[in-house]
Write a protein that holds these residues in place. Sequence first.
Motif, PDB file in Angstrom:
ATOM      1  N   PRO A  68     -16.851  -0.912  -8.214  1.00 15.27           N
ATOM      2  CA  PRO A  68     -16.512  -2.414  -8.428  1.00 15.27           C
ATOM      3  C   PRO A  68     -15.493  -2.495  -9.813  1.00 15.27           C
ATOM      4  CG  PRO A  68     -18.760  -2.143  -9.168  1.00 15.27           C
ATOM      5  CD  PRO A  68     -18.235  -1.010  -8.198  1.00 15.27           C
ATOM      6  N   ASP A  69     -15.276  -1.137 -10.293  1.00 12.49           N
ATOM      7  CA  ASP A  69     -14.346  -1.240 -11.470  1.00 12.49           C
ATOM      8  C   ASP A  69     -12.961  -1.171 -11.241  1.00 12.49           C
ATOM      9  OD1 ASP A  69     -14.882   1.271 -10.448  1.00 12.49           O
ATOM     10  OD2 ASP A  69     -14.180   2.189 -11.844  1.00 12.49           O
ATOM     11  N   ILE A  70     -12.538  -1.415  -9.781  1.00 15.67           N
ATOM     12  CA  ILE A  70     -10.820  -1.052  -9.542  1.00 15.67           C
ATOM     13  C   ILE A  70     -10.867  -2.742  -9.112  1.00 15.67           C
ATOM     14  CG2 ILE A  70     -10.942   1.203  -9.060  1.00 15.67           C
ATOM     15  CD1 ILE A  70     -10.934   0.484  -6.306  1.00 15.67           C
ATOM     16  N   SER A  71      -9.433  -3.122  -8.942  1.00 20.14           N
ATOM     17  CA  SER A  71      -9.248  -4.257  -8.644  1.00 20.14           C
ATOM     18  C   SER A  71      -9.381  -4.692  -7.027  1.00 20.14           C
ATOM     19  CB  SER A  71      -7.627  -4.717  -9.118  1.00 20.14           C
ATOM     20  OG  SER A  71      -6.815  -3.787  -8.233  1.00 20.14           O
ATOM     21  N   GLU A  72      -9.149  -5.832  -6.677  1.00 25.70           N
ATOM     22  CA  GLU A  72      -9.042  -6.068  -5.072  1.00 25.70           C
ATOM     23  C   GLU A  72      -7.853  -5.594  -4.430  1.00 25.70           C
ATOM     24  OE1 GLU A  72      -8.566 -10.199  -2.625  1.00 25.70           O
ATOM     25  OE2 GLU A  72      -9.108 -10.447  -4.640  1.00 25.70           O
ATOM     26  N   GLN A  73      -6.995  -5.378  -5.092  1.00 26.18           N
ATOM     27  CA  GLN A  73      -5.773  -4.895  -4.271  1.00 26.18           C
ATOM     28  C   GLN A  73      -5.857  -3.203  -4.172  1.00 26.18           C
ATOM     29  OE1 GLN A  73      -2.821  -6.152  -2.860  1.00 26.18           O
ATOM     30  NE2 GLN A  73      -3.013  -4.223  -2.033  1.00 26.18           N
ATOM     31  N   LEU A  74      -6.628  -2.556  -5.149  1.00 20.40           N
ATOM     32  CA  LEU A  74      -6.510  -1.098  -5.388  1.00 20.40           C
ATOM     33  C   LEU A  74      -7.762  -1.000  -4.147  1.00 20.40           C
ATOM     34  CD1 LEU A  74      -6.146  -0.240  -9.052  1.00 20.40           C
ATOM     35  CD2 LEU A  74      -4.756   0.102  -7.293  1.00 20.40           C
ATOM     36  N   CYS A  75      -8.780  -1.586  -4.241  1.00 20.70           N
ATOM     37  CA  CYS A  75      -9.867  -1.596  -3.288  1.00 20.70           C
ATOM     38  C   CYS A  75      -9.371  -1.592  -1.715  1.00 20.70           C
ATOM     39  CB  CYS A  75     -11.011  -2.528  -3.485  1.00 20.70           C
ATOM     40  SG  CYS A  75     -12.313  -2.719  -2.101  1.00 20.70           S
ATOM     41  N   SER A  76      -8.444  -2.709  -1.678  1.00 19.69           N
ATOM     42  CA  SER A  76      -7.943  -2.790  -0.298  1.00 19.69           C
ATOM     43  C   SER A  76      -7.039  -1.629   0.124  1.00 19.69           C
ATOM     44  CB  SER A  76      -7.103  -3.998  -0.139  1.00 19.69           C
ATOM     45  OG  SER A  76      -6.556  -4.314   1.060  1.00 19.69           O
ATOM     46  N   ASP A  77      -6.356  -1.253  -0.780  1.00  6.89           N
ATOM     47  CA  ASP A  77      -5.473  -0.118  -0.618  1.00  6.89           C
ATOM     48  C   ASP A  77      -6.412   1.342  -0.175  1.00  6.89           C
ATOM     49  OD1 ASP A  77      -3.381  -1.670  -0.980  1.00  6.89           O
ATOM     50  OD2 ASP A  77      -2.872  -0.711  -3.078  1.00  6.89           O
ATOM     51  N   CYS A  78      -7.213   1.363  -1.167  1.00  9.07           N
ATOM     52  CA  CYS A  78      -8.112   2.643  -0.636  1.00  9.07           C
ATOM     53  C   CYS A  78      -8.944   2.714   0.570  1.00  9.07           C
ATOM     54  CB  CYS A  78      -9.198   2.699  -1.926  1.00  9.07           C
ATOM     55  SG  CYS A  78     -10.468   4.331  -1.673  1.00  9.07           S
ATOM     56  N   LEU A  79      -9.262   1.513   1.034  1.00  9.19           N
ATOM     57  CA  LEU A  79      -9.785   1.355   2.402  1.00  9.19           C
ATOM     58  C   LEU A  79      -9.092   1.639   3.458  1.00  9.19           C
ATOM     59  CD1 LEU A  79     -12.523  -1.440   1.662  1.00  9.19           C
ATOM     60  CD2 LEU A  79     -13.056   0.818   2.197  1.00  9.19           C
ATOM     61  N   VAL A  80      -7.772   1.273   3.243  1.00  9.14           N
ATOM     62  CA  VAL A  80      -6.739   1.275   4.368  1.00  9.14           C
ATOM     63  C   VAL A  80      -6.495   2.744   4.512  1.00  9.14           C
ATOM     64  CG1 VAL A  80      -4.134   1.199   4.677  1.00  9.14           C
ATOM     65  CG2 VAL A  80      -5.424  -0.824   4.069  1.00  9.14           C
ATOM     66  N   GLY A  81      -6.338   3.593   3.444  1.00  8.72           N
ATOM     67  CA  GLY A  81      -6.278   5.066   3.533  1.00  8.72           C
ATOM     68  C   GLY A  81      -7.431   5.595   4.236  1.00  8.72           C
ATOM     69  N   LYS A 137       3.121  -6.662  -3.280  1.00  9.94           N
ATOM     70  CA  LYS A 137       2.939  -6.030  -4.718  1.00  9.94           C
ATOM     71  C   LYS A 137       4.003  -5.796  -5.481  1.00  9.94           C
ATOM     72  CE  LYS A 137      -0.124  -2.622  -7.225  1.00  9.94           C
ATOM     73  NZ  LYS A 137      -0.925  -1.594  -7.066  1.00  9.94           N
ATOM     74  N   LYS A 138       5.365  -5.115  -4.817  1.00  7.25           N
ATOM     75  CA  LYS A 138       6.283  -5.112  -5.820  1.00  7.25           C
ATOM     76  C   LYS A 138       6.946  -6.188  -5.835  1.00  7.25           C
ATOM     77  CE  LYS A 138      10.678  -2.330  -5.146  1.00  7.25           C
ATOM     78  NZ  LYS A 138      11.340  -1.286  -4.250  1.00  7.25           N
ATOM     79  N   LYS A 139       6.866  -7.191  -4.819  1.00  8.40           N
ATOM     80  CA  LYS A 139       7.618  -8.644  -5.162  1.00  8.40           C
ATOM     81  C   LYS A 139       7.012  -9.299  -6.320  1.00  8.40           C
ATOM     82  CE  LYS A 139       8.671 -12.826  -2.759  1.00  8.40           C
ATOM     83  NZ  LYS A 139       8.705 -13.655  -1.305  1.00  8.40           N
ATOM     84  N   LEU A 140       5.625  -9.192  -6.356  1.00  8.88           N
ATOM     85  CA  LEU A 140       4.935  -9.881  -7.382  1.00  8.88           C
ATOM     86  C   LEU A 140       5.294  -9.456  -8.824  1.00  8.88           C
ATOM     87  CD1 LEU A 140       2.640 -11.812  -8.799  1.00  8.88           C
ATOM     88  CD2 LEU A 140       1.101  -9.733  -8.129  1.00  8.88           C
ATOM     89  N   SER A 187      -3.016   3.518 -13.746  1.00  8.47           N
ATOM     90  CA  SER A 187      -4.235   4.078 -13.871  1.00  8.47           C
ATOM     91  C   SER A 187      -5.122   3.891 -14.958  1.00  8.47           C
ATOM     92  CB  SER A 187      -4.026   5.953 -13.916  1.00  8.47           C
ATOM     93  OG  SER A 187      -3.095   6.098 -15.223  1.00  8.47           O
ATOM     94  N   LEU A 188      -4.224   2.910 -15.766  1.00  7.07           N
ATOM     95  CA  LEU A 188      -4.905   2.347 -16.832  1.00  7.07           C
ATOM     96  C   LEU A 188      -5.346   0.876 -16.497  1.00  7.07           C
ATOM     97  CD1 LEU A 188      -2.450   3.537 -19.698  1.00  7.07           C
ATOM     98  CD2 LEU A 188      -4.635   4.436 -19.380  1.00  7.07           C
ATOM     99  N   GLN A 189      -5.000   0.564 -15.317  1.00  5.31           N
ATOM    100  CA  GLN A 189      -5.140  -0.888 -15.199  1.00  5.31           C
ATOM    101  C   GLN A 189      -6.579  -1.277 -14.804  1.00  5.31           C
ATOM    102  OE1 GLN A 189      -2.452  -2.547 -12.007  1.00  5.31           O
ATOM    103  NE2 GLN A 189      -3.109  -4.440 -12.216  1.00  5.31           N
ATOM    104  N   PHE A 190      -7.049  -2.544 -15.595  1.00  3.63           N
ATOM    105  CA  PHE A 190      -8.239  -3.110 -15.527  1.00  3.63           C
ATOM    106  C   PHE A 190      -8.172  -4.184 -14.659  1.00  3.63           C
ATOM    107  CE2 PHE A 190      -8.798  -0.605 -19.265  1.00  3.63           C
ATOM    108  CZ  PHE A 190     -10.238  -0.416 -19.426  1.00  3.63           C
ATOM    109  N   ASN A 191      -9.735  -4.530 -14.149  1.00  2.00           N
ATOM    110  CA  ASN A 191      -9.596  -5.605 -13.146  1.00  2.00           C
ATOM    111  C   ASN A 191      -9.806  -6.877 -14.306  1.00  2.00           C
ATOM    112  OD1 ASN A 191     -11.686  -7.600 -11.847  1.00  2.00           O
ATOM    113  ND2 ASN A 191     -10.509  -6.888 -10.184  1.00  2.00           N
ATOM    114  N   PHE A 192      -9.429  -8.053 -13.923  1.00  2.00           N
ATOM    115  CA  PHE A 192      -9.303  -9.120 -14.759  1.00  2.00           C
ATOM    116  C   PHE A 192     -10.865  -9.555 -14.901  1.00  2.00           C
ATOM    117  CE2 PHE A 192      -9.831 -13.629 -15.581  1.00  2.00           C
ATOM    118  CZ  PHE A 192      -8.946 -13.836 -16.891  1.00  2.00           C
ATOM    119  N   ASP A 193     -11.752  -9.674 -13.890  1.00  2.00           N
ATOM    120  CA  ASP A 193     -13.028  -9.943 -13.740  1.00  2.00           C
ATOM    121  C   ASP A 193     -13.707  -9.097 -14.788  1.00  2.00           C
ATOM    122  OD1 ASP A 193     -12.750 -12.104 -12.176  1.00  2.00           O
ATOM    123  OD2 ASP A 193     -13.381 -10.968 -10.321  1.00  2.00           O
ATOM    124  N   THR A 194     -13.615  -7.853 -14.655  1.00  2.00           N
ATOM    125  CA  THR A 194     -14.100  -6.781 -15.614  1.00  2.00           C
ATOM    126  C   THR A 194     -14.148  -7.190 -17.185  1.00  2.00           C
ATOM    127  OG1 THR A 194     -13.763  -4.968 -14.145  1.00  2.00           O
ATOM    128  CG2 THR A 194     -14.264  -4.315 -16.438  1.00  2.00           C
TER     129      THR A 194
END
Length: 679
Positions: free
Chosen positions: A202-215, A309-312, A330-337
């Motif tokens: 849960p320490d990673i963001s929604e987008q990073l979680c989604s990317d990890c599961l895709v892989g 993501k690139k567009k954002l 690698s230094l990015q924090f999730n806002f909810d955290t």
Amino acid sequence: MPAMDSSRFLFCLFPILFLIINQALGQVCINEKGNYTTNSTYQTNLNRLLSSLPSDENGNGYGFYNASYRLNSSNEHIYAIGLCRGDVKAEGCLSCLNKSRYALPQSCPNRKEAIGWYDDNCMLRYSNRSIYGVMETEPSTTYYNINNVSSSDLDGFNQELRKLLESIRSEAAAGGSLRKFAFGNTSAPSFQTIFALAQCTPDISEQLCSDCLVGAFADISSIYGKVGGGVNKPSCKFRFDLYPFYDPTSVKQLPSPPPIHSPPPSTNTTNTSQGSKSSKSRTVIVVSIIASLLLAMFMGICLRVRKAKKKLQSNLIPDEDVDEIGSAESLQFNFDTIRIATDDFSEANKLGQGGFGSVYKGRLYNGQEIAVKRLSVNSGQGDLEFKNEVLLVAKLQHRNLVRLLGFCLEGVERLLIYEFVPNASLDHIIFDPIKRAQLDWDRRYKIIVGITRGLIYLHEDSRLRIIHRDLKASNILIDEEMTPKISDFGMAKLFGVDQTQGNTSRIVGTYGYMAPEYAMHGHFSVKSDVYSFGVLVLEIVSGQKNNSFHHGENVEDLLSYAWKCWREETASNLIDPALTNGSRNEIMRCIHIGLLCVQENIADRPTMNAIVLMLNSYSVTLPVPSQPAFLRDGNVGSDMTLGWKNSSEVITTGSDRSKSSSVKAPEHEVSLITEVYPR
């Protein structure tokens, strides 16, 4: 009747065979991160950290544990993370983690980094580098059921599996900062039911979680033709099979948002009980996966996600800096955290208010205290300063610079997460008549030397030459050991190694600290910071603000008074009366150096390298200082701010505790001017 007995036997045997394979889902020992010596202090501290990991103070209450341990007085740390499957009860979670904290060091003896998955119930990893909030996909392990599938239902099964995996991927990623876990089931051909779950740390963001599961989904090509299986990665995992291997009733309810549940029944979805009954009636369990179709589908998803993501990012940051921001992911924090760490940015945790944002104190899951700089949502200037600080400070590592732990760039939110420095900023100590009495000369001298070393690093020793442009007492933080740390790089300018000066029409800074050539003409160089340093030195020696020096009943400008005392050979009058000890020669030498730094002629000011020699060696003869800037024809009155005024208007920033005037840039190019309070 025999057929039914055979069916029941196979149904019971199937999970048993799976658990035999699944008993230890793999350990990976990372060789390249180094080894420690048996019975060393490192091993003792590692064992201590792992034994304390499964405790309430290190857990978030939903099966995620995070802790770190500092090795004595060194800068080396040990970090550990534990994660239990979302449906594992608390006692089962603790049992699994306690077992793994013994098993993993034995499986990876003397390794400083290792990761292990146990009983499909928990994951444990540790390292000598920070791993919290970092999405990592390697190393990984793959496991599978030994049974193969009939090819007759291949297309239909694969189609339904694909829909189910996509559904739980989205649900898991959106789970929030407490838990990212989802499960579900769907009907497949031949009256079969597919069960699946997905989970991220849960320490990673929604987008990073989604990317990890895709892989992770793409990796199932290695178990082609098997009934079920899964993939474990450091930041995520998934599993599917033809029997209900998870327990929905054991999933702990989240306070908000509402608890995660499996997709509602539809024409192609059944509930667990129906799936169980249909499973018991089977005589043969078959399933198959077409790797090429899954791989193609998830590669397409991955490409679309990256494009979005690139567009954002391109809407927030100039194109030429997107790659540099990406390198700091690698230094990015999730806002909810961070929201949870600061108690939803409560007033009780607010440390200070600046021109374009606020600073809050926070505490992460592992107990680490942080300072969070939150740029104002309505600030059109925030993007530039946010990008500037991230790109600069993330590259800077020095004991006399405040350490950037991470950042958050999510929607309109822009956060900078720094180490928490407990003794506030220098202005809260040196200008307080009571607190400054605690600063004897040895401590003040240590602060002067520390600021010098920090500036030398910025000007000479870092990868690129950096001009701070806003060096002042409120931007010098003091840690528990009274070590100064230069902070707030929102106005800093980055030069190439061979570049020494520059010009700008965007003049930003604070009255009293800005060099005249910069305030009047926008010309800045390393000597601009030297000027600000000289003002700081005189403030530290005198204990007085540069624009309100109190001498008896008179209020004068500090530089004016210092120059007058120097000419009249009464420079000792400048020394803070609270300084009752310390080397008088050393104090007078610092006054001399301060006056050399604030000379009007840029070429006459020393470099920071020369200053450190002046401070450390009495064999270096100091030149005679010339008149400070703005002191022409003996005009040394208190109304010195008139000499600083240009076409820009004057504004006041900060709270009532610190009112320092700052130059405001033209409306189309306003700059971030922050007053940061105790961190």
